[in-house]
Design a protein around this motif. Structure first.
Motif, PDB file in Angstrom:
ATOM      1  N   GLU A  90       0.878  -1.158   0.000  1.00 33.83           N
ATOM      2  CA  GLU A  90       0.000   0.000   0.000  1.00 33.83           C
ATOM      3  C   GLU A  90       0.917   1.209   0.000  1.00 33.83           C
ATOM      4  O   GLU A  90       1.753   1.363   0.896  1.00 33.83           O
ATOM      5  N   ILE A  92       1.377   5.070   0.298  1.00 34.19           N
ATOM      6  CA  ILE A  92       0.678   6.249   0.817  1.00 34.19           C
ATOM      7  C   ILE A  92       1.507   7.486   0.508  1.00 34.19           C
ATOM      8  O   ILE A  92       2.697   7.550   0.821  1.00 34.19           O
ATOM      9  N   ARG A  94       1.707  11.589   0.988  1.00 36.96           N
ATOM     10  CA  ARG A  94       1.189  12.614   1.903  1.00 36.96           C
ATOM     11  C   ARG A  94       1.736  13.990   1.540  1.00 36.96           C
ATOM     12  O   ARG A  94       2.941  14.131   1.305  1.00 36.96           O
ATOM     13  N   ALA A  98      -1.449  13.965   8.778  1.00 38.04           N
ATOM     14  CA  ALA A  98      -2.789  13.585   9.252  1.00 38.04           C
ATOM     15  C   ALA A  98      -2.742  12.120   9.666  1.00 38.04           C
ATOM     16  O   ALA A  98      -1.737  11.430   9.429  1.00 38.04           O
ATOM     17  N   GLY A  99      -3.828  11.674  10.293  1.00 40.94           N
ATOM     18  CA  GLY A  99      -4.034  10.255  10.563  1.00 40.94           C
ATOM     19  C   GLY A  99      -2.864   9.577  11.258  1.00 40.94           C
ATOM     20  O   GLY A  99      -2.305  10.099  12.226  1.00 40.94           O
ATOM     21  N   SER A 100      -2.494   8.423  10.727  1.00 42.97           N
ATOM     22  CA  SER A 100      -1.494   7.599  11.404  1.00 42.97           C
ATOM     23  C   SER A 100      -0.126   8.286  11.440  1.00 42.97           C
ATOM     24  O   SER A 100       0.664   8.059  12.355  1.00 42.97           O
ATOM     25  N   PHE A 101       0.156   9.143  10.455  1.00 40.56           N
ATOM     26  CA  PHE A 101       1.444   9.856  10.451  1.00 40.56           C
ATOM     27  C   PHE A 101       1.531  10.782  11.663  1.00 40.56           C
ATOM     28  O   PHE A 101       2.538  10.790  12.395  1.00 40.56           O
ATOM     29  N   ASP A 129      -1.483  -4.659   7.909  1.00 40.99           N
ATOM     30  CA  ASP A 129      -0.766  -3.803   6.940  1.00 40.99           C
ATOM     31  C   ASP A 129       0.422  -3.076   7.569  1.00 40.99           C
ATOM     32  O   ASP A 129       0.473  -1.836   7.581  1.00 40.99           O
ATOM     33  N   ASP A 175      -3.696  13.458   1.708  1.00 39.49           N
ATOM     34  CA  ASP A 175      -2.948  12.212   1.520  1.00 39.49           C
ATOM     35  C   ASP A 175      -3.841  11.207   0.809  1.00 39.49           C
ATOM     36  O   ASP A 175      -5.043  11.446   0.636  1.00 39.49           O
ATOM     37  N   PHE A 176      -3.259  10.114   0.359  1.00 43.93           N
ATOM     38  CA  PHE A 176      -4.043   9.064  -0.308  1.00 43.93           C
ATOM     39  C   PHE A 176      -3.225   7.780  -0.381  1.00 43.93           C
ATOM     40  O   PHE A 176      -2.006   7.789  -0.209  1.00 43.93           O
ATOM     41  N   ASP A 197     -12.798   7.124  -0.023  1.00 40.85           N
ATOM     42  CA  ASP A 197     -12.415   6.040   0.894  1.00 40.85           C
ATOM     43  C   ASP A 197     -10.904   5.978   1.059  1.00 40.85           C
ATOM     44  O   ASP A 197     -10.403   5.496   2.075  1.00 40.85           O
ATOM     45  N   THR A 198     -10.182   6.402   0.027  1.00 39.81           N
ATOM     46  CA  THR A 198      -8.734   6.193   0.004  1.00 39.81           C
ATOM     47  C   THR A 198      -7.929   7.493  -0.019  1.00 39.81           C
ATOM     48  O   THR A 198      -6.696   7.450  -0.106  1.00 39.81           O
ATOM     49  N   ARG A 200      -7.606  11.651   1.698  1.00 39.93           N
ATOM     50  CA  ARG A 200      -8.112  12.698   2.593  1.00 39.93           C
ATOM     51  C   ARG A 200      -8.270  13.961   1.758  1.00 39.93           C
ATOM     52  O   ARG A 200      -7.309  14.411   1.120  1.00 39.93           O
ATOM     53  N   ARG A 216     -14.835   7.371   9.884  1.00 44.67           N
ATOM     54  CA  ARG A 216     -13.874   6.835  10.863  1.00 44.67           C
ATOM     55  C   ARG A 216     -14.034   7.525  12.214  1.00 44.67           C
ATOM     56  O   ARG A 216     -13.936   6.907  13.260  1.00 44.67           O
TER      57      ARG A 216
HETATM   58  N1  UDP Z   1      -5.709   4.585   3.510  1.00 48.02           N
HETATM   59  C1  UDP Z   1      -6.454   3.659   2.815  1.00 48.02           C
HETATM   60  N2  UDP Z   1      -6.467   2.347   3.238  1.00 48.02           N
HETATM   61  C2  UDP Z   1      -5.751   1.928   4.310  1.00 48.02           C
HETATM   62  C3  UDP Z   1      -4.982   2.865   5.023  1.00 48.02           C
HETATM   63  C4  UDP Z   1      -4.980   4.183   4.605  1.00 48.02           C
HETATM   64  O1  UDP Z   1      -7.088   3.987   1.817  1.00 48.02           O
HETATM   65  O2  UDP Z   1      -5.802   0.722   4.623  1.00 48.02           O
HETATM   66  C5  UDP Z   1      -5.679   5.997   3.070  1.00 48.02           C
HETATM   67  C6  UDP Z   1      -6.445   6.907   4.011  1.00 48.02           C
HETATM   68  O3  UDP Z   1      -7.751   7.121   3.536  1.00 48.02           O
HETATM   69  C7  UDP Z   1      -5.653   8.186   3.942  1.00 48.02           C
HETATM   70  C8  UDP Z   1      -4.221   7.748   3.639  1.00 48.02           C
HETATM   71  O4  UDP Z   1      -4.342   6.441   3.101  1.00 48.02           O
HETATM   72  O5  UDP Z   1      -6.113   9.003   2.881  1.00 48.02           O
HETATM   73  C9  UDP Z   1      -3.315   7.749   4.826  1.00 48.02           C
HETATM   74  O6  UDP Z   1      -3.891   7.004   5.859  1.00 48.02           O
HETATM   75  P1  UDP Z   1      -3.174   6.845   7.283  1.00 48.02           P
HETATM   76  O7  UDP Z   1      -1.912   6.083   7.109  1.00 48.02           O
HETATM   77  O8  UDP Z   1      -3.071   8.182   7.918  1.00 48.02           O
HETATM   78  O9  UDP Z   1      -4.096   5.852   8.066  1.00 48.02           O
HETATM   79  P2  UDP Z   1      -5.419   6.079   8.925  1.00 48.02           P
HETATM   80  O10 UDP Z   1      -5.210   7.302   9.739  1.00 48.02           O
HETATM   81  O11 UDP Z   1      -6.501   6.181   7.911  1.00 48.02           O
HETATM   82  O12 UDP Z   1      -5.465   4.815   9.725  1.00 48.02           O
END
Ligand code: UDP
Length: 239
Positions: A90, A92, A94, A98-101, A129, A175-176, A197-198, A200, A216
């Motif tokens: 996967e 990503i 950015r 945002a999010g996990s980062f 993942d 991000d995406f 879905d994929t 931000r 979420r």
């Molecule tokens: N994302 C996704 N599928 C995943 C994980 C992330 O489409 O299994 C996309 C999510 O929508 C965002 C970007 O990847 O636009 C970064 O996601 P992040 O790593 O911040 O994870 P999250 O916070 O969504 O757990």
């Protein structure tokens, strides 16, 4: 095109065989999951929006020299695509934290990066993942060095084009996530989907979230946000 046996059912899509071994049909569902399947729900009309949006964006990317799996939209929810073997990464991209980062590195959501950044995860639901680096991907033989270089170069190009496109819609691409596949001759193409879905997607003026984070994070107005972002995309395509 005859819709044959269902080969695979994922979280948001079903994949069917066709009479042509090189072609598949993707069928987009309204099911939504988050946090590796821990949170589940339905977003009414999402499948229709994601199908149309992903196809429109992939068509745009094709004109910019990015090969994709897209062949033809068959119906509101169904698209004919080239059969690929998904590279189990996967990717990503950015532009803004945002999010996990933000969580992982303790950086406020909304911090704009000096330059776009890429990270890769091992596409493996059972393991959640996990993040990996390029050496890991090569050690595990998930792809070759040449494929990795191609994937990174396409990913940055896709980011440039998507950023421009969404800016024209008054939307900031935060991000995406991308997935790539190999055609039967080994060519790397963009696969999976590009949708709320994929990605931000934030309103450029107000910062309002127009993507799956509304689901979420239980922010409400999920369906409305999907319809809003689709409306903007359509307006931009007509302009
Ligand atoms: N994302 C996704 N599928 C995943 C994980 C992330 O489409 O299994 C996309 C999510 O929508 C965002 C970007 O990847 O636009 C970064 O996601 P992040 O790593 O911040 O994870 P999250 O916070 O969504 O757990």
């Amino acid at each position: 095109m005859i819709k044959g046996e269902m080969l695979y059912e994922g979280k948001a899509k079903k994949v069917f065989a066709t009479e042509d071994p090189e072609l598949l049909i993707i069928d987009y569902k309204d099911d939504a999951t988050a946090f590796n399947g821990l949170k589940r729900g339905t977003i009414a009309g999402k499948g229709i929006i994601n199908n149309e949006m992903s196809n429109a964006l992939m068509r745009m990317l094709e004109t910019k020299g990015v090969p994709t799996h897209l062949v033809k939209e068959l119906s509101e929810r169904e698209t004919l695509v080239k059969r690929v073997k998904i590279v189990p990464l996967e990717v990503i991209v950015r532009n803004i934290a945002a999010g996990s980062f933000s969580k992982r590195y303790g950086i406020d959501e909304g911090k704009v990066f000096a330059e776009p950044t890429i990270e890769i995860s091992y596409k493996n639901d059972a393991l959640g993942d996990p993040l990996l680096n390029e050496y890991h991907a090569l050690a595990m033989e998930l792809c070759t060095r040449a494929e990795l270089d191609m994937i990174k170069s396409y990913s940055f190009k896709i980011n440039d084009e998507l950023k421009k496109f969404w800016a024209g819609c008054g939307v900031t691409l935060v991000d995406f996530k991308l997935e790539f596949g190999r055609l039967s001759d080994g060519t790397i193409v963009l696969a999976d989907e590009i949708s709320p879905d994929t990605c931000r997607l934030w309103d450029a003026k107000t910062g309002e979230k127009l993507d799956k984070d509304r689901f979420r994070r239980d922010l409400g107005g999920v369906e409305e946000a999907y319809r809003e972002i689709m409306g903007r995309l359509k307006k931009q395509l007509e302009a």
